[in-house]
Design a protein around this motif. Structure first.
Motif, mmCIF file in Angstrom:
data_model
loop_
_atom_site.group_PDB
_atom_site.id
_atom_site.type_symbol
_atom_site.label_atom_id
_atom_site.label_comp_id
_atom_site.label_asym_id
_atom_site.label_seq_id
_atom_site.Cartn_x
_atom_site.Cartn_y
_atom_site.Cartn_z
ATOM 1 N N ALA A 1 50.234 -28.628 55.835
ATOM 2 C CA ALA A 1 49.295 -28.773 56.807
ATOM 3 C C ALA A 1 49.785 -28.652 58.311
ATOM 4 N N ALA A 2 51.204 -29.184 58.337
ATOM 5 C CA ALA A 2 51.837 -29.222 59.752
ATOM 6 C C ALA A 2 52.059 -27.680 60.056
ATOM 7 N N ASN B 1 56.295 -33.449 62.305
ATOM 8 C CA ASN B 1 54.969 -33.223 61.756
ATOM 9 C C ASN B 1 53.661 -34.042 61.777
ATOM 10 N N LEU B 2 54.256 -35.276 61.599
ATOM 11 C CA LEU B 2 53.221 -36.392 61.537
ATOM 12 C C LEU B 2 52.476 -36.535 62.943
ATOM 13 N N ASP B 3 53.334 -36.725 63.878
ATOM 14 C CA ASP B 3 52.861 -36.491 65.511
ATOM 15 C C ASP B 3 51.984 -35.349 65.655
ATOM 16 N N LEU B 4 52.472 -34.349 65.180
ATOM 17 C CA LEU B 4 51.859 -32.959 65.639
ATOM 18 C C LEU B 4 50.421 -33.048 64.989
ATOM 19 N N LEU B 5 50.128 -33.491 63.656
ATOM 20 C CA LEU B 5 48.919 -33.583 62.965
ATOM 21 C C LEU B 5 47.874 -34.510 63.549
ATOM 22 N N GLN B 6 48.542 -35.603 64.101
ATOM 23 C CA GLN B 6 47.597 -36.370 64.823
ATOM 24 C C GLN B 6 46.663 -35.820 65.878
ATOM 25 N N ALA C 1 46.945 -32.406 66.758
ATOM 26 C CA ALA C 1 46.632 -30.886 67.000
ATOM 27 C C ALA C 1 45.301 -30.493 66.995
ATOM 28 N N LYS C 2 44.492 -31.214 66.091
ATOM 29 C CA LYS C 2 43.236 -30.563 66.151
ATOM 30 C C LYS C 2 42.132 -31.093 67.667
ATOM 31 N N GLN C 3 42.694 -32.234 68.036
ATOM 32 C CA GLN C 3 41.849 -32.441 69.165
ATOM 33 C C GLN C 3 42.370 -31.476 70.443
ATOM 34 N N LEU C 4 43.756 -31.115 70.305
ATOM 35 C CA LEU C 4 44.278 -30.247 71.455
ATOM 36 C C LEU C 4 43.853 -28.921 71.368
ATOM 37 N N LEU C 5 43.437 -28.415 69.923
ATOM 38 C CA LEU C 5 42.844 -27.119 69.661
ATOM 39 C C LEU C 5 41.473 -27.112 70.289
ATOM 40 N N GLY C 6 40.704 -28.223 69.995
ATOM 41 C CA GLY C 6 39.322 -28.408 70.704
ATOM 42 C C GLY C 6 39.012 -28.351 71.975
ATOM 43 N N ARG C 7 39.912 -28.923 72.760
ATOM 44 C CA ARG C 7 39.766 -28.965 74.126
ATOM 45 C C ARG C 7 40.411 -27.758 74.624
ATOM 46 N N SER C 8 41.080 -26.965 73.931
ATOM 47 C CA SER C 8 41.735 -25.611 74.365
ATOM 48 C C SER C 8 40.699 -24.461 74.575
ATOM 49 N N GLU C 9 39.972 -24.470 73.272
ATOM 50 C CA GLU C 9 38.700 -23.831 73.164
ATOM 51 C C GLU C 9 37.487 -24.088 73.896
ATOM 52 N N ALA C 10 37.526 -25.241 74.314
ATOM 53 C CA ALA C 10 36.482 -25.586 75.522
ATOM 54 C C ALA C 10 36.844 -24.923 76.686
ATOM 55 N N VAL C 11 38.177 -25.002 77.297
ATOM 56 C CA VAL C 11 38.576 -24.338 78.399
ATOM 57 C C VAL C 11 38.462 -23.053 78.344
ATOM 58 N N LEU C 12 38.828 -22.196 77.188
ATOM 59 C CA LEU C 12 38.827 -20.774 77.118
ATOM 60 C C LEU C 12 37.194 -20.282 77.082
ATOM 61 N N ALA C 13 36.565 -20.999 76.660
ATOM 62 C CA ALA C 13 35.046 -20.936 76.768
ATOM 63 C C ALA C 13 34.615 -20.664 78.088
ATOM 64 N N GLN C 14 35.107 -21.238 79.156
ATOM 65 C CA GLN C 14 34.539 -21.270 80.365
ATOM 66 C C GLN C 14 35.055 -19.745 81.176
ATOM 67 N N ARG C 15 36.112 -19.213 80.601
ATOM 68 C CA ARG C 15 36.956 -18.380 81.162
ATOM 69 C C ARG C 15 36.025 -17.122 81.777
#
Length: 464
Positions: free
Chosen positions: A136-137, A231-236, A238-252
């Motif tokens: 997963a990591a 690994n464990l800190d990343l997994l906690q 990662a998904k939120q960071l990915l979602g926020r990044s996609e939201a910013v890219l959608a506004q490009r």
């Protein structure tokens, strides 16, 4: 320890966004009492929707704007994350399950939680997607690396766009002033007000692009920091960071593509109508992919429209009239066309030291393109690439053979779209038209030459 874990679980449920399933990031609370990440709620509430409802309880909100950040809830979230981090850093909480005293070897995708083997076999996670921690990591680290590459590319492009905004390729000041000079002294006050709006819009565009670049830089910093986590800190996170990044890219697209603004010029169309000409289309050179009406006033794309590699992608139709002197103006109705091309053709151009376009260019075009529900205006040759609020109903074309000017106008708004100048004409000039390329699944409509005595105004258009 068990009591601490239970307390932390209850706290986590209160500081978790039900949309992204991660800890709150800039939490906001709506009228029904439910809270969400500001970016998640913004993505959920579609712009232009008749009503906004709570993503969780579906209660219709009376608010029409995203609420301000709930600072107390944001502080509580940070406290919860800190407590969770300390628990994970403890000798037991970091490496093994507190309940079963077994090491963490699995990761639940749905709950974003590390599990021991016993937890993974429990009914609570029976229907969830569970992967080994290392696998997963590795998956999330690969996604974060790919996203970082995308952000770096976008940032480089945005830096170039910002440089262009600081030195605009389209000199609106000069073009608008050129129009107002035709209207004598009584229009100068209106011209100054119009130019002030243009400067404000340029500053707003620069500010919008700078803000978007700052968001990209902030995300890149977070991605770099996330890449250094275990690994464990990343997994906690990662998904939120990915979602926020996609939201910013959608506004490009909104941030980097300028919108074509209307700057109405009183009396402009009335002045151009003084040199209005009656055009007809030439049926002789028409290919098999377009058809001309019996009165030679309109052209329509056929359903079997095709573009061969060696052919022009536009399948243009020429006017029967040619111009080698004087000033001429005509209007074209494009109401029923999502995509079209208008312009002129001339065989040769005089070489001049001041000429800054390709000397081999024989066509000067304004093109309307529809992409993903938005309309864009482009020029060839030239730098125009602007987004429009909606389709244009009628386009005016003004040709002045000497000193060589070709201008396009939004007839409904009485405003300038773009001007080519100077063009060193040496041979007669022919107007050209293209009703396409048509969009798949849409019945193509006609491109029509407007009669000399027809006039379009906002009240007339709204009643059609």
């Amino acid at each position: 320890m068990a009591a601490t874990v239970k307390f932390l679980q209850e706290l986590q449920s209160e500081i978790t966004c039900s949309i992204c399933r991660g800890f709150f990031c800039e939490p906001v609370t709506i009228g029904c009492g439910h809270s969400f990440c500001q970016a998640c709620l913004s993505s959920s509430w579609r712009v232009g929707a008749p009503a906004f409802s709570c993503p969780e309880c579906k209660q219709v909100s009376q608010d029409r704007e995203i609420p301000l950040v709930n600072r107390r809830l944001a502080q509580l979230t940070e406290l919860g994350k800190e407590l969770r981090s300390k628990l994970m850093q403890s000798s037991q909480g970091r490496s093994q399950c507190v309940t079963h005293q077994k090491p963490f070897k699995l990761f639940c995708e749905e709950d974003q939680t590390a599990l021991c083997v016993t937890c993974g076999e429990s009914p609570e996670h029976g229907a969830h997607k569970i992967s080994p921690v290392q696998e997963a990591a590795h998956k999330y680290r690969r996604e974060l690396q790919q996203l970082q590459i995308r952000l770096e590319n976008h940032l480089e492009e945005d830096e170039q766009l910002l440089a262009q905004e600081e030195r605009p390729a389209v000199d609106w000041h000069w073009m608008i002033m050129g129009e107002f000079h035709k209207l004598q002294d009584w229009l100068r006050e209106e011209a100054n007000r119009c130019l002030k709006r243009i400067r404000q819009e340029q500053k707003a565009s620069q500010a919008r692009l700078s803000q978007h670049m700052q968001s990209l830089q902030n995300l890149m910093q977070e991605l770099q920091e996330a890449g250094q986590q275990d690994n464990l800190d990343l997994l906690q996170d990662a998904k939120q960071l990915l979602g926020r990044s996609e939201a910013v890219l959608a506004q490009r697209a909104q941030a980097v593509t300028p919108e074509l603004r209307e700057h109405p010029i009183p009396g402009l169309i009335q002045m151009l109508n003084r040199v209005r000409v009656d055009l007809t289309m030439d049926p002789i050179a028409v290919d098999s992919f377009v058809s001309i009406s019996g009165d030679r006033k309109s052209v329509k794309a056929k359903e079997d429209w095709q573009v061969e590699p060696e052919d022009s992608p536009y399948h243009p139709v020429f006017a029967e009239q040619v111009f080698s002197s004087g000033s001429h103006y005509w209007e074209v109705d494009v109401t029923q066309l999502p995509q079209w091309v208008l312009g002129i053709y001339t065989p040769y151009l005089r070489r001049k030291r001041a000429w800054n376009m390709n000397s081999c260019t024989s066509v000067f075009l304004l093109q309307c393109v529809k992409k993903e529900g938005d309309y864009y205006l482009q020029t060839y040759p030239g730098p125009l690439e602007y987004r429009m609020k909606g389709p244009l109903p009628r386009v005016g074309v003004y040709l002045e053979y000497s000193p060589g000017t070709l201008a396009f106008y939004n007839v409904l708004q009485s405003s300038l779209i773009y001007k080519f100048h100077p063009i060193p004409f040496t041979d007669p000039v022919k107007p050209i038209f293209s009703p396409g390329p048509p969009l798949p699944g849409i019945e193509p409509g006609p491109m029509t030459l407007c009669p000399v005595d027809s006039h379009l105004c906002p009240c007339c258009y709204s009643s059609q």
